[in-house]
Design an enzyme around this catalytic site. Sequence first.
Site, PDB file in Angstrom:
ATOM      1  N   SER A 128      -9.660  -8.624 -40.347  1.00 34.88           N
ATOM      2  CA  SER A 128      -9.710  -7.995 -39.020  1.00 34.88           C
ATOM      3  C   SER A 128     -11.136  -7.794 -38.504  1.00 34.88           C
ATOM      4  CB  SER A 128      -9.020  -6.631 -39.106  1.00 34.88           C
ATOM      5  OG  SER A 128      -9.336  -5.838 -37.993  1.00 34.88           O
ATOM      6  N   GLU A 130     -12.052  -5.263 -37.167  1.00 33.89           N
ATOM      7  CA  GLU A 130     -12.419  -3.871 -37.440  1.00 33.89           C
ATOM      8  C   GLU A 130     -13.333  -3.779 -38.665  1.00 33.89           C
ATOM      9  OE1 GLU A 130     -11.818  -0.956 -35.814  1.00 33.89           O
ATOM     10  OE2 GLU A 130     -10.755  -1.930 -34.170  1.00 33.89           O
ATOM     11  N   TYR A 156      -8.882   2.054 -42.110  1.00 32.62           N
ATOM     12  CA  TYR A 156      -8.250   0.742 -41.923  1.00 32.62           C
ATOM     13  C   TYR A 156      -9.279  -0.373 -42.120  1.00 32.62           C
ATOM     14  CZ  TYR A 156      -6.390  -3.306 -39.376  1.00 32.62           C
ATOM     15  OH  TYR A 156      -5.988  -4.573 -39.018  1.00 32.62           O
TER      16      TYR A 156
HETATM   17  P1  NAP Z   1       2.140  -4.774 -37.139  1.00 32.04           P
HETATM   18  O1  NAP Z   1       2.896  -5.117 -35.900  1.00 32.04           O
HETATM   19  O2  NAP Z   1       1.667  -3.369 -37.328  1.00 32.04           O
HETATM   20  O3  NAP Z   1       3.037  -5.190 -38.395  1.00 32.04           O
HETATM   21  C1  NAP Z   1       2.769  -4.733 -39.677  1.00 32.04           C
HETATM   22  C2  NAP Z   1       3.869  -5.228 -40.602  1.00 32.04           C
HETATM   23  O4  NAP Z   1       3.573  -4.785 -41.949  1.00 32.04           O
HETATM   24  C3  NAP Z   1       5.265  -4.715 -40.261  1.00 32.04           C
HETATM   25  O5  NAP Z   1       6.164  -5.782 -40.395  1.00 32.04           O
HETATM   26  C4  NAP Z   1       5.528  -3.682 -41.359  1.00 32.04           C
HETATM   27  O6  NAP Z   1       6.890  -3.561 -41.700  1.00 32.04           O
HETATM   28  C5  NAP Z   1       4.800  -4.323 -42.514  1.00 32.04           C
HETATM   29  N1  NAP Z   1       4.544  -3.390 -43.608  1.00 32.04           N
HETATM   30  C6  NAP Z   1       3.931  -2.185 -43.536  1.00 32.04           C
HETATM   31  N2  NAP Z   1       3.894  -1.615 -44.755  1.00 32.04           N
HETATM   32  C7  NAP Z   1       4.502  -2.477 -45.617  1.00 32.04           C
HETATM   33  C8  NAP Z   1       4.764  -2.454 -47.011  1.00 32.04           C
HETATM   34  N3  NAP Z   1       4.404  -1.411 -47.772  1.00 32.04           N
HETATM   35  N4  NAP Z   1       5.403  -3.511 -47.562  1.00 32.04           N
HETATM   36  C9  NAP Z   1       5.792  -4.557 -46.804  1.00 32.04           C
HETATM   37  N5  NAP Z   1       5.572  -4.638 -45.462  1.00 32.04           N
HETATM   38  C10 NAP Z   1       4.925  -3.604 -44.892  1.00 32.04           C
HETATM   39  O7  NAP Z   1       0.831  -5.699 -37.271  1.00 32.04           O
HETATM   40  P2  NAP Z   1       0.483  -7.058 -36.462  1.00 32.04           P
HETATM   41  O8  NAP Z   1      -0.153  -6.706 -35.177  1.00 32.04           O
HETATM   42  O9  NAP Z   1       1.635  -7.977 -36.504  1.00 32.04           O
HETATM   43  O10 NAP Z   1      -0.690  -7.618 -37.382  1.00 32.04           O
HETATM   44  C11 NAP Z   1      -0.405  -8.451 -38.495  1.00 32.04           C
HETATM   45  C12 NAP Z   1      -1.560  -8.372 -39.475  1.00 32.04           C
HETATM   46  O11 NAP Z   1      -2.772  -8.792 -38.837  1.00 32.04           O
HETATM   47  C13 NAP Z   1      -1.843  -6.980 -40.019  1.00 32.04           C
HETATM   48  O12 NAP Z   1      -2.279  -7.119 -41.338  1.00 32.04           O
HETATM   49  C14 NAP Z   1      -2.960  -6.476 -39.140  1.00 32.04           C
HETATM   50  O13 NAP Z   1      -3.718  -5.485 -39.786  1.00 32.04           O
HETATM   51  C15 NAP Z   1      -3.737  -7.757 -38.944  1.00 32.04           C
HETATM   52  N6  NAP Z   1      -4.532  -7.809 -37.718  1.00 32.04           N
HETATM   53  C16 NAP Z   1      -3.916  -7.595 -36.519  1.00 32.04           C
HETATM   54  C17 NAP Z   1      -4.669  -7.654 -35.360  1.00 32.04           C
HETATM   55  C18 NAP Z   1      -4.024  -7.428 -34.012  1.00 32.04           C
HETATM   56  O14 NAP Z   1      -4.752  -7.249 -33.030  1.00 32.04           O
HETATM   57  N7  NAP Z   1      -2.712  -7.483 -33.909  1.00 32.04           N
HETATM   58  C19 NAP Z   1      -6.039  -7.955 -35.423  1.00 32.04           C
HETATM   59  C20 NAP Z   1      -6.612  -8.184 -36.662  1.00 32.04           C
HETATM   60  C21 NAP Z   1      -5.855  -8.131 -37.812  1.00 32.04           C
HETATM   61  P3  NAP Z   1       7.857  -2.325 -41.264  1.00 32.04           P
HETATM   62  O15 NAP Z   1       8.675  -2.839 -40.139  1.00 32.04           O
HETATM   63  O16 NAP Z   1       8.643  -2.082 -42.470  1.00 32.04           O
HETATM   64  O17 NAP Z   1       6.967  -1.182 -40.873  1.00 32.04           O
END
Ligand code: NAP
Length: 336
Positions: A128, A130, A156
Site C-alpha cells: 500500500s 500508506e 495499518y
Molecule cells: P477491503 O474491501 O477492506 O477488503 C478486505 C478483505 O479482507 C475483506 O474481504 C475481508 O473479509 C477480508 N479479511 C479481513 N480479515 C480477514 C481475516 N482475518 N481472514 C480472512 N479474510 C479477512 O479491502 P480492498 O479495498 O478490497 O483492498 C484489498 C487489499 O488491498 C487490502 O489488503 C488493502 O489493504 C490493500 N490496498 C487497498 C487499497 C485501496 O485503495 N483499496 C490501496 C492499497 C492497498 P470480511 O468480509 O470477512 O471482512
Amino acid sequence: MPETRVALITGITGQDGGHLAGLLHGKGYEVVGLIRGQNNPRRPALLEAHPFVRLVEGDVTDPVSLARVVDHADPTEIYHMAALSHVGYSFANPTLTMSVTGQGTLNVLEAVRLTGRTDKTRIYQASSSEMFGGLDYNRPGLGYDEDSRFHPRSPYGVAKLYAHWIARNYRESYGMFVSCGIAFNHEGENRGEEFVTRKISKAVARIHLGLQDRVRLGALWPKRDWGYAGDYVEGMWRMLQHSEPGDFVLASGVTHSIEDFLTAAFARIGVEDWRPYVEHDEALLRPAEVDILLGNPAKAHSVLGWERRVDFEGLVDLMVAADLDRERRAHPEAAR
Ligand code: NAP
C-alpha cells in the site's frame, strides 16, 4: 489440453476481491475465494454477484486453515488481498491489524512453502501507498516510486510494511514468485462505506433524494492519488503474468484533495457550494495524518504495459451514479 489456471483470492468479499473475481473468471480461471467466519454476512451478496466463485473457509490469522485451503485448492496464483484495510480502524485496533494485515501475509507465504508449492504458485501481495506516509515527500510532481523511502504513519501502514518486506524476503530467500503491488488509493462502486470517498458519494446521492441533510467528515485537506479499482486489478493480474516477480507502483500519477472530491461529487447533483452540507467531526481526525500521496506508475507502464482507463472525474461520476441508483431502488418513494 491447456492446464486449468486456478486463482485463490483472499479477501474475496472486499472491494478488490470482487473486481478480481470477475476479471479472472473472464480470463478462464477457476476462481476460489477464501471466506472467513462461520456465517459471513457478505457471502450471499458475493455469490449473487459472482456465482462461479468456489468459496472455501479459512482465516489469514490461522496458519492451519491456510495450509488446508492451499493444499485443497492447489492454486496456480494467489491474490492475497485480505487485510484490515481501514487506516482509522487500525489506530483503534493496532494489535489485530498487525495480526491480520501483517502476519496474515506471512501465514499465506508459509502455507505455500509448507505445502511444497514454492515453484508452482505465484503470489500477489497487496502492498500500500500508506507505507510511504507522506512525510518524506520531496519529489514534487514526480511522486513515490518503487525505490522511495518508507515512513508509515499508522498501524495499518506499519503492518503493510511488514507484509511487504516479508513478501520480498520470501522472494529472495526461497526464490518464490511473489510480486508486491504498491497500490495507491483505488475506489469504485463497491468501495466499503467506511472509506471517505464512498461516504461522500453515498451522502451526495441521499442528499439529492432528500434522505439525508448533511455528512460528517474529518480532515478535508489530505490529498490522495485516486484511481478506479477495476483498472488496478488488471495491473495485479499483469504482475503475475510477467516473466519476473518484482515490486510495482499502481497509481494514477495525479493527486486531489478530499475537498476536490466533494466539489466533483456535489457538482453531479448540481450543487456548487458543498459547505452547507458538510459538518466537521473532530472524532474523525487521525492521531497522525498523511497530508499527500502521489504515485509514479512509470515502471508498471513500461514493464507491464499497464494503463489506468478511468480518471478522477470518471471515478467520481461512476461512484455517485452507482449510489444514486442503489438509493433510488431502496427508496422508490424518494425518487427524483
Ligand atoms: P477491503 O474491501 O477492506 O477488503 C478486505 C478483505 O479482507 C475483506 O474481504 C475481508 O473479509 C477480508 N479479511 C479481513 N480479515 C480477514 C481475516 N482475518 N481472514 C480472512 N479474510 C479477512 O479491502 P480492498 O479495498 O478490497 O483492498 C484489498 C487489499 O488491498 C487490502 O489488503 C488493502 O489493504 C490493500 N490496498 C487497498 C487499497 C485501496 O485503495 N483499496 C490501496 C492499497 C492497498 P470480511 O468480509 O470477512 O471482512
